[in-house]
Scaffold this motif. Structure first.
Motif, short mmCIF file in Angstrom:
data_model
loop_
_atom_site.label_atom_id
_atom_site.label_comp_id
_atom_site.label_asym_id
_atom_site.label_seq_id
_atom_site.Cartn_x
_atom_site.Cartn_y
_atom_site.Cartn_z
N TYR A 116 -0.23 5.75 1.96
CA TYR A 116 -0.22 5.20 3.38
C TYR A 116 0.16 5.83 4.59
O TYR A 116 1.25 6.66 4.40
N GLY A 159 -5.36 -0.32 7.55
CA GLY A 159 -3.85 -0.87 7.28
C GLY A 159 -3.83 -2.35 7.67
O GLY A 159 -2.98 -3.28 7.03
N TYR A 163 -1.34 5.12 -4.32
CA TYR A 163 -1.96 4.91 -2.89
C TYR A 163 -0.94 6.02 -2.02
O TYR A 163 0.15 6.11 -2.42
N THR A 190 -2.78 2.36 10.81
CA THR A 190 -2.44 2.95 9.35
C THR A 190 -3.76 2.93 8.82
O THR A 190 -4.53 2.17 8.90
N ARG A 221 -4.87 3.30 4.13
CA ARG A 221 -4.38 3.39 2.94
C ARG A 221 -5.44 4.52 2.00
O ARG A 221 -6.66 4.02 2.36
N PRO A 261 0.76 -1.37 -0.15
CA PRO A 261 0.04 -0.05 -0.09
C PRO A 261 0.88 1.37 0.09
O PRO A 261 0.30 2.29 0.04
N THR A 262 2.16 1.29 0.04
CA THR A 262 2.85 2.40 0.22
C THR A 262 3.30 3.43 -1.12
O THR A 262 3.41 4.45 -1.03
#
Ligand code: PLP
Length: 381
Positions: free
Chosen positions: A315, A343, A313, A354, A356, A171-172
């Motif tokens: 994050y 997350g 995305y 977290t 996303r 997701p980063t």
């Protein structure tokens, strides 16, 4: 009737969020979708026309298991165009999306019980598919200073049979540069672990060009797809590049597991590869959306984010705002009318803290979503 224990995989939480958003829409609310990991655009127009023309004369029966030869050749040419790599088309296997590529790769490379390293956070289905195949996913908790990508020290001495990475990652959106990717390949190969590179977000990069594992070594599996850059999620077509001495193994598995990837999708995919102008226009929309997110999320109070190099995305670490990302996402959906993903899908341990945010949709939606998030966070205090 009894169930196998290996079928007890976790649900994909983003699907639950999508369902909650759908219910809200059914009840008459307008929802901004920042949860879905797919382009709002469809397949390129020329691809649809090419398929329409072909369907008039072709019964669209099975193709050979490894895919239409013309498509395999065209994909091989992409490696010359994008990376300067001269690739033997025989090494290209057309799959039913990258998801089928994972099944083929994991089955071809590993035996029951083998341990396979995956970065956390990471794409959730790696873990679940590995489990369903009787393999053991080994989470490698990644560090913010490594931009949430694994490094060799994370798996030293872990006795892995394989290592799976993604760059740009979900997701980063962070990428591995040539040195970082090279170091991972070298460390994996040094331990006798097979290296698998998920390159599904290649083409969606904003600062520097993504590096393919094939630029560094031929002894790797590379998995890619028409879902993201080519904007063809539902067509279920992707590809995999394998070392020459693995082609026959994959062919035998693909014949038995899938017979072939969807014929119609292969025809459309081949035509989509000639639609660079339309596809680049999509990338420009994501680029603009990314900029809006990087400016708008901190203004809304989501200050702890790593700028993504690619994909679509952001994050965010929300530990200053909540220690229950699932409840926080539900609150955002309920009060702001914005669907976001907790997350937990990506990191079972640290994902409580977290969220996303996806910026794959139209720019007007991103602007509206950011306004709503800002107002909601202001009212939350
Ligand atoms: C990193 C990553 N790999 C693979 C996939 C699955 O894609 P496909 O549609 O090619 O099966 C996704 C989907 O979101 C993804 O994010």
């Amino acid at each position: 009737m009894r169930n196998s224990t290996r079928s007890r995989v976790d649900p994909f939480i983003v699907m639950d969020v999508m369902e909650a958003a759908r219910r809200a829409e059914e009840a008459g609310r307008h929802i901004i979708h920042m949860e879905v990991g797919q382009p709002g655009t469809g397949a390129p127009k020329v691809a649809l026309e090419a398929l329409g023309a072909r369907m008039a004369s072709d019964p669209m029966g099975y193709t050979v298991a490894l895919g239409l030869p013309a498509l395999r050749q065209r994909i091989a040419r992409l490696y010359g165009d994008w990376y300067g790599v001269d690739l033997n088309p025989e090494r290209v296997i057309v799959t039913s999306g990258s998801s089928a590529g994972f099944l083929l790769a994991f089955t071809a490379l590993f035996d029951s019980g083998d341990r396979v390293g995956i970065g956390a956070p990471g794409y959730p289905s790696y873990r679940q598919i590995l489990r369903a195949l009787g393999l053991e996913p080994v989470d490698l908790p990644t560090a913010p200073e490594n931009r949430l990508q694994p490094v060799a020290a994370d798996f030293a001495g872990l006795d892995l049979a394989g290592l799976m990475v993604a760059s740009p990652a979900n997701p980063t959106g962070t990428m591995l540069d040539r040195d970082a990717l090279g170091a991972l390949i070298e460390a994996a190969q040094g331990q006798g672990a097979s290296f698998i590179s998920d390159e599904i977000y290649h083409g969606l990069e904003y600062e520097a060009k993504a590096v393919s594992a094939l630029e560094i070594s031929d002894e790797v599996y590379v998995i890619n797809s028409f879902s993201k850059y080519f904007s063809m999620t539902g067509w279920r077509v992707g590809w995999m590049v394998v070392p020459e001495d693995h082609i026959r193994t994959i062919e035998r598995l693909a014949q038995n597991m899938f017979i072939c990837a969807p014929h119609a999708s292969q025809v459309a995919a081949l035509a989509a590869m000639e639609c660079e102008d339309e596809l680049q226009a999509n990338v420009e929309v994501y680029r603009r959306n990314r900029q809006l997110m990087l400016e708008g999320l901190p203004k809304a109070g989501f200050t702890n984010i790593a700028p993504p190099d690619g994909a679509f995305y952001v994050y965010a670490d929300v530990s200053d705002l909540s220690d229950d990302s699932r409840a926080f996402a539900a609150e955002i959906l309920e009060h702001a009318g914005v669907a976001v993903t907790p997350g937990l899908d990506f990191d079972p341990l640290r994902g409580h803290h977290t969220l996303r945010f996806s910026y794959a949709r139209a720019t007007a939606d991103i602007e509206e979503g950011l306004t709503r998030l800002r107002e909601f966070m202001r009212s939350r205090g």
